[in-house]
Design a protein around this motif. Structure first.
Motif, short mmCIF file in Angstrom:
data_model
loop_
_atom_site.label_atom_id
_atom_site.label_comp_id
_atom_site.label_asym_id
_atom_site.label_seq_id
_atom_site.Cartn_x
_atom_site.Cartn_y
_atom_site.Cartn_z
N ALA A 246 -72.71 16.95 39.09
CA ALA A 246 -71.69 17.33 38.41
C ALA A 246 -70.25 16.69 39.16
CB ALA A 246 -71.34 18.53 37.74
N ILE A 247 -70.21 17.13 40.45
CA ILE A 247 -69.07 16.83 41.34
C ILE A 247 -69.09 15.35 41.64
CG2 ILE A 247 -70.04 17.23 43.43
CD1 ILE A 247 -66.61 18.38 42.40
N PHE A 248 -70.28 14.84 41.54
CA PHE A 248 -70.53 13.22 41.69
C PHE A 248 -69.64 12.86 40.52
CE2 PHE A 248 -72.70 9.31 40.48
CZ PHE A 248 -72.64 8.71 41.59
N SER A 249 -69.90 13.06 39.16
CA SER A 249 -69.39 12.56 38.23
C SER A 249 -67.80 12.77 37.91
CB SER A 249 -70.13 12.87 36.81
OG SER A 249 -71.53 12.39 36.94
N VAL A 250 -67.52 14.05 38.27
CA VAL A 250 -66.15 14.50 38.19
C VAL A 250 -65.27 13.50 39.17
CG1 VAL A 250 -64.49 16.22 38.87
CG2 VAL A 250 -66.60 16.78 37.54
N LEU A 251 -65.64 13.37 40.16
CA LEU A 251 -64.95 12.81 41.51
C LEU A 251 -64.92 11.08 41.02
CD1 LEU A 251 -65.84 14.60 44.64
CD2 LEU A 251 -63.78 14.46 43.38
N SER A 253 -64.75 10.01 38.10
CA SER A 253 -63.82 10.15 37.01
C SER A 253 -62.33 9.95 37.67
CB SER A 253 -63.89 11.23 36.16
OG SER A 253 -62.78 11.19 35.28
N VAL A 254 -62.23 10.75 38.71
CA VAL A 254 -60.87 10.91 39.41
C VAL A 254 -60.73 9.58 40.41
CG1 VAL A 254 -59.65 11.97 41.22
CG2 VAL A 254 -61.02 13.44 39.54
N SER A 391 -71.79 14.33 47.50
CA SER A 391 -71.17 13.87 46.45
C SER A 391 -69.73 13.89 46.46
CB SER A 391 -71.60 14.64 45.10
OG SER A 391 -72.87 14.60 44.73
N VAL A 392 -69.15 14.58 47.08
CA VAL A 392 -67.53 14.99 47.40
C VAL A 392 -67.28 13.71 48.42
CG1 VAL A 392 -65.93 16.22 48.60
CG2 VAL A 392 -67.61 17.49 47.00
N LEU A 393 -67.85 13.50 49.42
CA LEU A 393 -67.61 12.44 50.28
C LEU A 393 -67.89 10.94 49.55
CD1 LEU A 393 -69.65 13.49 53.56
CD2 LEU A 393 -67.38 13.51 53.15
N ARG A 394 -68.73 10.87 48.89
CA ARG A 394 -68.95 9.70 48.02
C ARG A 394 -67.84 9.08 47.20
NH1 ARG A 394 -72.45 7.25 43.85
NH2 ARG A 394 -72.43 5.06 44.22
N GLN A 395 -67.69 10.05 46.33
CA GLN A 395 -66.46 9.87 45.51
C GLN A 395 -65.07 10.50 45.54
OE1 GLN A 395 -66.84 7.69 42.86
NE2 GLN A 395 -69.03 7.27 43.29
N GLY A 396 -64.99 11.25 46.58
CA GLY A 396 -63.66 11.78 46.74
C GLY A 396 -63.15 11.55 48.19
N PRO A 401 -59.06 8.05 49.61
CA PRO A 401 -58.27 7.69 50.70
C PRO A 401 -58.43 6.09 51.14
CG PRO A 401 -59.10 9.83 51.01
CD PRO A 401 -59.89 9.27 50.13
N LEU A 402 -59.82 5.79 51.27
CA LEU A 402 -60.15 4.46 51.42
C LEU A 402 -59.50 3.42 50.38
CD1 LEU A 402 -61.73 2.67 53.34
CD2 LEU A 402 -63.68 2.99 51.96
N LEU A 403 -59.43 3.68 49.14
CA LEU A 403 -58.75 2.91 48.22
C LEU A 403 -57.36 2.62 48.39
CD1 LEU A 403 -60.51 4.25 44.83
CD2 LEU A 403 -61.01 1.90 45.95
N TYR A 404 -56.68 3.84 48.85
CA TYR A 404 -55.12 3.52 49.32
C TYR A 404 -55.00 2.77 50.58
CZ TYR A 404 -53.91 6.80 45.60
OH TYR A 404 -53.77 7.32 44.40
#
Length: 449
Positions: A246-251, A253-254, A391-396, A401-404
């Motif tokens: 779930a957290i994988f999918s939520v992040l 989305s974020v 999951s938190v690491l991969r999508q959040g 931060p890496l995108l920015y």
């Protein structure tokens, strides 16, 4: 088919194939399902319509976050209960997942309908795309309960060993969606709104099929209200087991919202392109995710039954399968990268962006399945926290931060490589963490004996 024989005695390759092939088909059906909206909207030739669907994609991902939490968590919990021969708990789990999904869906419907304007602004909608995006959001909102439950139900049905029935349910929604998309989008000229209507109707029909299955055909599960309960660790076990997914999918989305906000600065063409690439790349990702998810009942059952040797054999064989299909599908995509993007839209600017982005996203294609198998292993043995952290690491924590950072250093050409970099980091970390767990699990089971 004898479920006990399938789970505990059948030859590994045959058992994995029996469980994984329908799951892979269901996953690919989900890919086609998600591609359909973008494909048919793209046939309008309007990049703004495609951008509108891309901007609202986080909503569908958010629905899937809760569907995956209830579905994966319920599947893991039910599989362990099956291994322990606990029939009442199996029925409690299936009933809980049903009503938790419906309640959550109603909650989201209300929030989206009441807060549509600020939500779309956060997603990156501008004056050109707002009305188009609102049409999609409105019609997908009231479908939320059905979207969430139909997806969650497919996992639970698969836990019973009924992979064929789970596949049929997924195909019903997809086929209906594909039939209705061209009618709604192009025939009735409803654009993005028509895509959402088609999606909602497809999920309603899939939900009706699963309701029929649980009422008339299931041997182990029930959706009768009398079995609904959240005590006796039903709620905590299901949600904690499914939380990593779930957290994988939520992040996701974020991170998609963040990515759209970054890209919209460069125009709506990159936003349209990334939406197409995201959907197209799902084939590589979901192919391997389907393999990993398909064997989860095998993993959970054998852990519950104390058969660690078979557990490890299933894990090893599934990882080999993921590597093979990951490499082959990535090569296929690389060879036909331009044709793949042109399937969705012919606008030259969007195609140019799309080809470049697709190459960037494909880099992690060969190995991403290893991450999914490792996370499913952790969830199946009750080590949900580590899978959640990954999951938190991969999508959040890593990706956003890496995108920015990449945007600041290399602008749009850097941003598009953010996902692949975080994927490789997550794969390496998951392998290290899971290796550390394996010895402790063996010792734990040995001590019980």
């Amino acid at each position: 088919m004898n479920e006990t024989n399938l789970m505990s005695k059948m030859k590994i390759s045959k058992a994995v194939a029996t469980m994984a092939i329908p799951s892979v088909i269901s996953s690919l059906v989900t890919v086609v399902y998600n591609m359909a909206d973008t494909f048919f909207v793209g046939q309008t030739g309007d990049p703004l319509q495609v951008a509108a669907v891309s901007l609202t994609n986080p909503i569908f991902i958010l629905f899937m976050a809760f569907a995956n939490m209830f579905g994966m968590g319920g599947s893991a919990t039910a599989s362990i209960a099956m291994g322990e021969k606990n029939e009442k708990r199996m029925k409690n789990v299936s009933a809980f997942i049903t009503y938790a999904s419906l309640i959550t869906g109603i909650f989201f419907a209300v929030i989206l309908l009441l807060g549509a304007k600020p939500i779309l602004q956060i997603f990156g909608a501008d004056k050109q795309t707002y009305d188009l995006a609102y049409g999609y959001l409105f019609h997908i909102s009231y479908g939320a309960p059905f979207v969430i439950w139909s997806a969650a139900a497919s996992f639970v049905v698969r836990a019973e060993g009924a992979s064929k029935e789970a596949m049929i349910g997924s195909m019903i929604g997809t086929i209906v969606n594909i039939i209705l998309d061209p009618i709604m989008i192009n025939g009735l000229h409803m654009g993005a709104a028509g895509a959402a209507i088609a999606t909602t109707i497809g999920n309603i029909l899939a939900s009706l099929y699963y309701a029929w299955y649980f009422i008339k055909k299931s041997k182990c599960f029930s959706i009768h209200p009398g079995y609904f309960k959240y005590k006796d660790k039903i709620l905590t076990t299901v949600c904690s087991s499914g939380f990593p997914t779930a957290i994988f999918s939520v992040l996701m989305s974020v991170s998609t919202i963040v990515l759209n906000q970054i890209l919209v600065v460069y125009g709506n063409a990159p936003v349209a392109a990334i939406g197409i690439v995201f959907k197209a790349n799902m084939f590589i990702t979901f192919l391997q995710m389907g393999l990993a998810n398909g064997v989860q009942p095998l993993l959970g059952y054998n852990y519950g039954a104390g058969n660690i040797k078979r557990f490890r054999a299933v894990e090893s064989y599934t990882k080999k399968c993921c590597l093979i299909v990951g490499i082959l599908s990535t090569v296929l995509y690389f060879v036909f990268r331009t044709q793949i993007i042109k399937l969705f839209i012919s606008d030259p600017e969007v195609v140019n962006y799309g080809v470049t982005m697709l190459i960037a996203y494909m880099i992690s294609g060969p190995v991403i399945g290893v991450l999914f198998v490792n996370m499913n292993c952790m969830q199946s043995v009750g080590r949900a926290l580590s899978a959640t952290i990954l999951s938190v690491l991969r999508q959040g924590v890593l990706l956003i931060p890496l995108l920015y950072l990449l945007n600041a250093v290399a602008r749009i050409h850097g941003v598009i490589y953010g996902q692949a970099l975080t994927d490789y980091i997550a794969v390496i970390l998951s392998t290290i963490i899971w290796k550390q767990y394996q010895n402790s699990i063996t010792k734990e089971k040995d001590s019980v004996k």
